[in-house]
Design a protein around this motif. Structure first.
Motif, PDB file in Angstrom:
ATOM      1  N   SER A 357      30.290 105.683  40.055  1.00  0.00           N
ATOM      2  CA  SER A 357      29.380 105.303  41.154  1.00  0.00           C
ATOM      3  C   SER A 357      29.967 104.153  41.977  1.00  0.00           C
ATOM      4  O   SER A 357      29.884 104.155  43.205  1.00  0.00           O
ATOM      5  CB  SER A 357      27.970 104.995  40.652  1.00  0.00           C
ATOM      6  N   ALA A 358      30.622 103.188  41.323  1.00  0.00           N
ATOM      7  CA  ALA A 358      31.184 102.069  42.091  1.00  0.00           C
ATOM      8  C   ALA A 358      32.324 102.544  42.986  1.00  0.00           C
ATOM      9  O   ALA A 358      32.441 102.097  44.134  1.00  0.00           O
ATOM     10  CB  ALA A 358      31.662 100.965  41.152  1.00  0.00           C
ATOM     11  N   SER A 359      33.151 103.476  42.482  1.00  0.00           N
ATOM     12  CA  SER A 359      34.251 103.902  43.358  1.00  0.00           C
ATOM     13  C   SER A 359      33.734 104.731  44.532  1.00  0.00           C
ATOM     14  O   SER A 359      34.331 104.712  45.603  1.00  0.00           O
ATOM     15  CB  SER A 359      35.379 104.612  42.606  1.00  0.00           C
ATOM     16  N   GLN A 360      32.616 105.413  44.336  1.00  0.00           N
ATOM     17  CA  GLN A 360      32.062 106.171  45.468  1.00  0.00           C
ATOM     18  C   GLN A 360      31.396 105.260  46.499  1.00  0.00           C
ATOM     19  O   GLN A 360      31.469 105.497  47.691  1.00  0.00           O
ATOM     20  CB  GLN A 360      31.020 107.178  44.968  1.00  0.00           C
ATOM     21  N   ARG A 361      30.761 104.188  46.035  1.00  0.00           N
ATOM     22  CA  ARG A 361      29.921 103.403  46.960  1.00  0.00           C
ATOM     23  C   ARG A 361      30.621 102.206  47.594  1.00  0.00           C
ATOM     24  O   ARG A 361      30.177 101.727  48.637  1.00  0.00           O
ATOM     25  CB  ARG A 361      28.681 102.886  46.211  1.00  0.00           C
ATOM     26  N   PHE A 362      31.676 101.699  46.958  1.00  0.00           N
ATOM     27  CA  PHE A 362      32.206 100.409  47.431  1.00  0.00           C
ATOM     28  C   PHE A 362      33.691 100.464  47.795  1.00  0.00           C
ATOM     29  O   PHE A 362      34.400  99.469  47.651  1.00  0.00           O
ATOM     30  CB  PHE A 362      31.948  99.325  46.369  1.00  0.00           C
ATOM     31  N   ASP A 363      34.132 101.614  48.234  1.00  0.00           N
ATOM     32  CA  ASP A 363      35.541 101.757  48.598  1.00  0.00           C
ATOM     33  C   ASP A 363      35.853 100.941  49.856  1.00  0.00           C
ATOM     34  O   ASP A 363      35.173 101.072  50.880  1.00  0.00           O
ATOM     35  CB  ASP A 363      35.846 103.238  48.834  1.00  0.00           C
ATOM     36  N   VAL A 364      36.876 100.109  49.771  1.00  0.00           N
ATOM     37  CA  VAL A 364      37.146  99.146  50.862  1.00  0.00           C
ATOM     38  C   VAL A 364      37.457  99.839  52.192  1.00  0.00           C
ATOM     39  O   VAL A 364      37.062  99.358  53.258  1.00  0.00           O
ATOM     40  CB  VAL A 364      38.264  98.143  50.453  1.00  0.00           C
ATOM     41  N   THR A 365      38.134 100.985  52.137  1.00  0.00           N
ATOM     42  CA  THR A 365      38.468 101.672  53.395  1.00  0.00           C
ATOM     43  C   THR A 365      37.204 102.135  54.101  1.00  0.00           C
ATOM     44  O   THR A 365      37.044 101.969  55.314  1.00  0.00           O
ATOM     45  CB  THR A 365      39.396 102.881  53.109  1.00  0.00           C
ATOM     46  N   THR A 366      36.282 102.706  53.332  1.00  0.00           N
ATOM     47  CA  THR A 366      35.024 103.182  53.917  1.00  0.00           C
ATOM     48  C   THR A 366      34.216 102.007  54.472  1.00  0.00           C
ATOM     49  O   THR A 366      33.667 102.066  55.573  1.00  0.00           O
ATOM     50  CB  THR A 366      34.186 103.910  52.828  1.00  0.00           C
ATOM     51  N   ILE A 367      34.167 100.925  53.708  1.00  0.00           N
ATOM     52  CA  ILE A 367      33.384  99.755  54.138  1.00  0.00           C
ATOM     53  C   ILE A 367      34.002  99.171  55.415  1.00  0.00           C
ATOM     54  O   ILE A 367      33.293  98.805  56.363  1.00  0.00           O
ATOM     55  CB  ILE A 367      33.346  98.685  53.015  1.00  0.00           C
ATOM     56  N   ASN A 368      35.338  99.114  55.478  1.00  0.00           N
ATOM     57  CA  ASN A 368      35.985  98.578  56.680  1.00  0.00           C
ATOM     58  C   ASN A 368      35.726  99.466  57.894  1.00  0.00           C
ATOM     59  O   ASN A 368      35.597  98.971  59.011  1.00  0.00           O
ATOM     60  CB  ASN A 368      37.492  98.408  56.450  1.00  0.00           C
TER      61      ASN A 368
END
Ligand code: UDP
Ligand code: GLC
Length: 387
Positions: A357-368
């Motif tokens: 769940s953490a890798s799906q929700r908090f990926d730095v590329t997606t957040i950027n």
């Protein structure tokens, strides 16, 4: 887009580590301005992010300051404001990453005629800030910020409850580079050996040493756990909480836990240390605005037990991808730790869910990408805001 980031801190707390990830994609055309020198500057440089220290003495206003004290510091702020205004004219946008950065950034945005974004890393409640500081932050954000990026729904809600305009806010969680959180097995066993922790059930606590981070709760809980449970406290007093550090050492001695608690100080090898743990504990006694350490532990594939308040409840689903306990309740914490000692298979399933769940929700590329889109929507360069 040329961004002028502002941050008040010289030491790398969570807000500063988050800023590194946000500023990196803009590093060829941006600048981070700090209000004090310190190791955070070196970290930015190591990440090839241009940085300038803008003041030569710390700003005296504290989280609990009164209006009079806040006004008294204005004189000290004027040279800093003038400097920031001058620099801001060469940039498209001012991005304030902390409260004092908001104060300076808001005034500078007015004089330099540049839009202001405020990244809110705090819960603006009375547990964390004086009424004066809350009023100043809300008034300036409402008046000057085009956008307030809250690091969690909890921070966003507190901002609105304190009088902040909801229509300028949006929630963006911290992003993380997953690769960093997969250290190799040989590093981990080496680390355990070096620390003399082989054969122990290791609980890690990763936070600066401060009363509201609740290291004392973990120590009390430890005394109620089976004897093989050992704890590492990773982090230092970043903002002058020396009395608390002394209290923690006294507490360990009074409970006879000297062999079961290790103070490791500030460390840069967090993923390796987390991976060496059997469980990661988060014990904040006031609501945590976001809680980077919780996500980091999840990405390391470790079971995490967190204090059920603030942003932590948005990160962890109790019994599914981690555990939530009542803040400030060592007995409950001890029960969860003990059950993880006994039920390793169950906690392994939970830890696997956490990693997914953490890798799906908090990926730095997606957040950027989210941040880049939000900044793009401000209409800078299209003449919408200031021309
Ligand atoms: N951290 C670190 N070294 C330490 C202790 C903590 O690099 O010795 C990092 C930790 O990995 C996390 C950050 O500091 O990324 C703390 O952020 P968090 O959001 O958990 O709490 P904050 O201190 O910002 O309130
Ligand atoms: C602040 C908060 C922390 C959060 C971090 C990054 O330091 O105290 O909860 O994780 O900012 O947003």
């Amino acid at each position: 887009m040329k961004i002028f980031f502002l941050d008040q801190s010289g030491t790398p707390g969570g807000a500063e580590l988050c800023l590194i990830d946000i500023a990196k994609p803009y590093s060829d055309r941006s600048l981070v301005g700090l209000f004090i020198d310190g190791p955070f500057k070196n970290l930015l440089q190591q990440n090839h992010i241009p940085v300038e220290v803008l003041a030569n003495q710390p700003i005296q206003v504290r989280k609990e300051s009164s209006l009079l004290q806040a006004l008294g510091s204005l004189k000290q702020l004027i040279p800093l404001i003038i400097k920031v205004v001058k620099i801001a004219r060469d940039y498209d946008l001012i991005y304030a990453n902390t409260q004092k950065a908001l104060v300076i950034g808001a005034i500078a945005s007015f004089f330099a005629r540049r839009p202001l974004v405020y990244h809110l890393h705090d819960i603006l409640s009375k547990e964390h800030f004086s009424a004066t500081n809350r009023r100043i932050a809300i008034t300036l954000a409402n008046r000057f910020a085009s956008l307030v990026i809250a690091n969690s729904q909890a921070s966003q809600t507190a901002f609105i409850e304190a009088g902040g305009h909801s229509e300028i806010t949006t929630v963006v969680y911290n992003g993380f580079d997953q690769k960093i959180y997969q250290p190799c097995d040989s590093d981990i066993s080496q680390l355990r050996q070096n620390l003399g922790l082989e054969g122990k059930f290791l609980v890690g606590h990763f936070s600066r040493l401060a009363p509201w981070k609740g290291q004392h709760i973990l120590i009390t809980a430890l005394a109620k756990c089976p004897p093989e449970v050992t704890a590492i406290l990773v982090g230092d007093a970043l903002f002058g909480e020396q009395d608390y550090v002394q209290q923690l050492h006294q507490q360990v001695a009074a409970l006879g836990l000297e062999n079961r608690v290790k103070f490791l100080g500030f460390r840069s090898d967090i993923p390796q240390l987390m991976a060496a743990c059997n469980l990661v504990a988060h014990t904040s006694t006031s609501p945590e605005p976001f809680g980077r350490v919780i996500v980091e532990a999840m990405l390391c594939g470790k079971p995490v037990v967190a204090a059920k308040a603030g942003g932590a409840t948005e990160l962890v689903e109790n019994g599914v991808n981690g555990f939530l306990v009542t803040p400030g309740e060592p007995q409950e914490l001890a029960q969860v730790i003990t059950s993880c000692v006994l039920e390793t298979e169950k906690s392994q399933v939970i830890a696997n869910n956490a990693r997914i769940s953490a890798s799906q929700r908090f990926d730095v590329t997606t957040i950027n990408q989210q941040i880049s889109q939000l900044l793009g929507e401000l209409g800078i360069g299209n003449g919408v805001l200031f021309e």
